[in-house]
Design a protein around this motif. Structure first.
Motif, short mmCIF file in Angstrom:
data_model
loop_
_atom_site.label_atom_id
_atom_site.label_comp_id
_atom_site.label_asym_id
_atom_site.label_seq_id
_atom_site.Cartn_x
_atom_site.Cartn_y
_atom_site.Cartn_z
N LEU A 141 26.24 34.69 34.90
CA LEU A 141 27.22 33.98 34.17
C LEU A 141 28.65 34.52 34.34
N ASN A 142 29.72 33.73 34.73
CA ASN A 142 31.07 34.28 34.72
C ASN A 142 32.17 33.44 33.94
N MET A 143 33.20 34.10 33.31
CA MET A 143 33.88 33.59 32.60
C MET A 143 35.34 33.95 33.38
N PHE A 144 36.16 33.11 33.47
CA PHE A 144 37.62 32.96 34.06
C PHE A 144 38.71 32.89 33.21
N ALA A 145 39.99 33.38 33.21
CA ALA A 145 41.06 32.91 32.47
C ALA A 145 42.31 33.07 33.67
N SER A 146 43.05 31.94 33.67
CA SER A 146 43.92 31.89 34.73
C SER A 146 45.35 31.34 34.07
N TYR A 147 46.41 32.24 34.44
CA TYR A 147 47.78 31.63 34.12
C TYR A 147 48.85 31.52 35.13
N ASN A 148 49.35 30.42 35.11
CA ASN A 148 50.38 30.27 36.05
C ASN A 148 51.89 30.37 35.59
N LEU A 149 52.60 31.18 36.36
CA LEU A 149 54.11 31.11 35.89
C LEU A 149 54.88 30.79 37.19
N ASP A 150 55.40 29.57 37.00
CA ASP A 150 55.94 28.81 38.10
C ASP A 150 54.77 28.65 39.45
N LYS A 151 54.85 29.42 40.36
CA LYS A 151 53.80 29.35 41.64
C LYS A 151 53.22 30.81 41.64
N TRP A 152 53.64 31.46 40.71
CA TRP A 152 52.60 32.74 40.49
C TRP A 152 51.44 32.67 39.74
N PHE A 154 47.90 34.57 38.04
CA PHE A 154 47.03 35.48 37.68
C PHE A 154 45.58 35.20 37.07
N ILE A 155 44.54 35.64 37.53
CA ILE A 155 43.34 35.41 37.00
C ILE A 155 42.57 36.57 36.59
N ASN A 182 23.63 43.35 36.96
CA ASN A 182 25.30 43.89 37.65
C ASN A 182 26.08 43.23 36.68
N PHE A 183 27.11 43.99 36.54
CA PHE A 183 28.31 43.68 35.49
C PHE A 183 29.79 43.53 36.35
N LEU A 184 30.24 42.70 36.24
CA LEU A 184 31.64 42.72 36.92
C LEU A 184 32.70 42.49 35.85
N VAL A 185 34.11 42.97 36.08
CA VAL A 185 35.19 42.83 35.34
C VAL A 185 36.16 43.03 36.53
N GLY A 186 37.21 42.14 36.68
CA GLY A 186 38.39 42.08 37.61
C GLY A 186 39.49 41.38 37.37
N SER A 187 40.37 41.40 38.38
CA SER A 187 41.56 40.54 38.18
C SER A 187 41.90 40.29 39.67
N GLU A 188 43.05 39.25 39.47
CA GLU A 188 43.51 38.80 40.97
C GLU A 188 44.88 38.29 40.52
N PHE A 189 45.81 38.59 41.56
CA PHE A 189 47.15 38.22 41.30
C PHE A 189 47.68 37.48 42.86
N GLY A 190 48.01 36.40 42.85
CA GLY A 190 48.62 35.52 44.02
C GLY A 190 49.59 34.58 43.76
N PRO A 204 47.87 33.37 49.23
CA PRO A 204 47.81 34.82 49.48
C PRO A 204 47.43 35.51 48.17
N TYR A 205 46.64 36.48 48.32
CA TYR A 205 46.49 37.07 46.91
C TYR A 205 45.67 38.46 47.10
N VAL A 206 45.71 39.23 46.14
CA VAL A 206 45.09 40.63 45.97
C VAL A 206 44.50 40.86 44.59
N GLY A 207 43.19 41.54 44.60
CA GLY A 207 42.38 41.66 43.58
C GLY A 207 41.88 43.00 43.61
N LEU A 208 41.50 43.22 42.27
CA LEU A 208 40.76 44.61 42.03
C LEU A 208 39.73 44.33 40.94
N ASN A 209 38.52 45.17 41.14
CA ASN A 209 37.25 44.83 40.52
C ASN A 209 36.45 46.04 40.03
#
Length: 322
Positions: A141-152, A154-155, A182-190, A204-209
């Motif tokens: 099970l996964n949960m996501f939150a995404s926010y758009n600022l113009d075309k930027w 963040f997840i 297995n437990f996961l927490v992370g972020s993505e920016f693109g 294009p994006y980068v992520g840290l988990n």
């Protein structure tokens, strides 16, 4: 006296055979719970990223909400369990399903929330003389939150998967059952970058988990717990064509584990770490056909690659925007 010697010989033979069985327990490890987690997480990420294209082209529906259901299957392929000294390869068959939903938050239209769930079952046969095999069943099970600022974009993401492994060891009538958590927490920016006026977009994006891998102790195995930080870099491509009837999505990313994994520990020994996230590449493409402006049928291909194996699968599903 002769009888006692025979008894001693039989005892020594039984002891050596027991050591061999224990060694087999150590050798027959797999990383399927981690692969299953990546499959489920990637599908949810793919869907929440695609919402930008759906909104931009007007096919997202009045509520900007989407639901999907995919069936998964993998016919057969072999890969290595990352034990170079013992070199026990195994072949795996996989099937399962994925389902999820994403939606805009009404008061904040740039905020999207998503959740996905998956069940995956794999049967793996090891290439040893006795035909050892294991069944791995995973629930994630996964949960996501995404926010758009113009075309930027963040997840943020958080996920959990639990896998049950039933291991049948060669030359042993009994079987071993153990669990991975297995437990996961992370972020993505693109950033979404539109190319021309023909509905083509790259992302294009980068992520840290942070990943926590746990295997409960069983048999000769100790309780194993690894907390791993990884970073990733990737790019997605989206293209809508043929009068908005066909939608193509592709994604490639490379993931590198910053922290080192421990060895898997046993009562009397240890074996090399099982790698799946370290220096791993992922490639997936999907093609969706819209039978109506809000309903589509899709086909997806996904592959995982590192220095020890290539693991791929196919998904067929449906998606609905409303």
């Amino acid at each position: 006296m002769i009888g006692m010697k025979k008894i001693n010989y039989l005892f020594i033979l039984f002891f050596l055979l027991s050591l061999t069985i224990l060694a087999n327990e150590e050798e027959l490890q797999n990383n399927l719970s981690e692969i299953h987690q990546s499959i489920i997480t990637n599908r949810g990420l793919q869907q929440i990223r695609e919402q930008y294209m759906f909104n931009r082209t007007g096919i997202a529906g009045k509520s900007n909400s989407n639901q999907y259901f995919d069936g998964l299957f993998k016919l057969k392929s072999g890969y290595d369990n990352d034990n170079k000294d013992l070199n026990y390869d195994y072949k795996s068959k996989t099937k399962g399903f994925l389902m999820g939903t994403t939606s805009n938050y009404v008061k904040y239209p740039n905020l999207r929330l998503g959740v996905d769930y998956g069940y995956i079952k794999s049967y793996s046969k090891f290439q040893d003389d006795g035909g050892s095999h294991t069944k791995t069943r995973s629930y994630g099970l996964n949960m996501f939150a995404s926010y758009n600022l113009d075309k930027w974009n963040f997840i943020g993401k958080i996920g959990y998967i639990k896998s049950k492994n039933i291991l049948h060891v060669a030359n042993k009538n009994d079987h071993l059952t153990y669990k991975n958590k297995n437990f996961l927490v992370g972020s993505e920016f693109g950033r979404y970058i539109d190319i021309g006026d023909n509905f083509m977009t790259i992302y294009p994006y980068v992520g840290l988990n942070y990943n926590q891998y746990r295997t409960k102790d069983y048999g000769n195995m100790k309780n194993n717990l690894d907390g791993i930080v990884d970073n990733e870099i990737g790019i997605s491509l989206y293209k809508l064509f043929w009068n908005n009837k066909l939608f193509f999505a592709g994604n490639v990313y490379l993931k590198h584990e910053i922290s080192e994994r421990k060895h898997i520990g046993f009562a009397n020994s240890k074996i090399d770490k099982v790698e799946v996230g370290k220096n791993t590449g992922n490639f997936n493409i999907s093609l969706s056909y819209f039978t109506s402006p809000d309903f589509s049928i899709n086909v997806r291909y996904e592959g995982f690659l590192n220095k020890n194996y290539y693991y791929d699968l196919i998904g067929i599903g449906i998606s609905h925007n409303f």
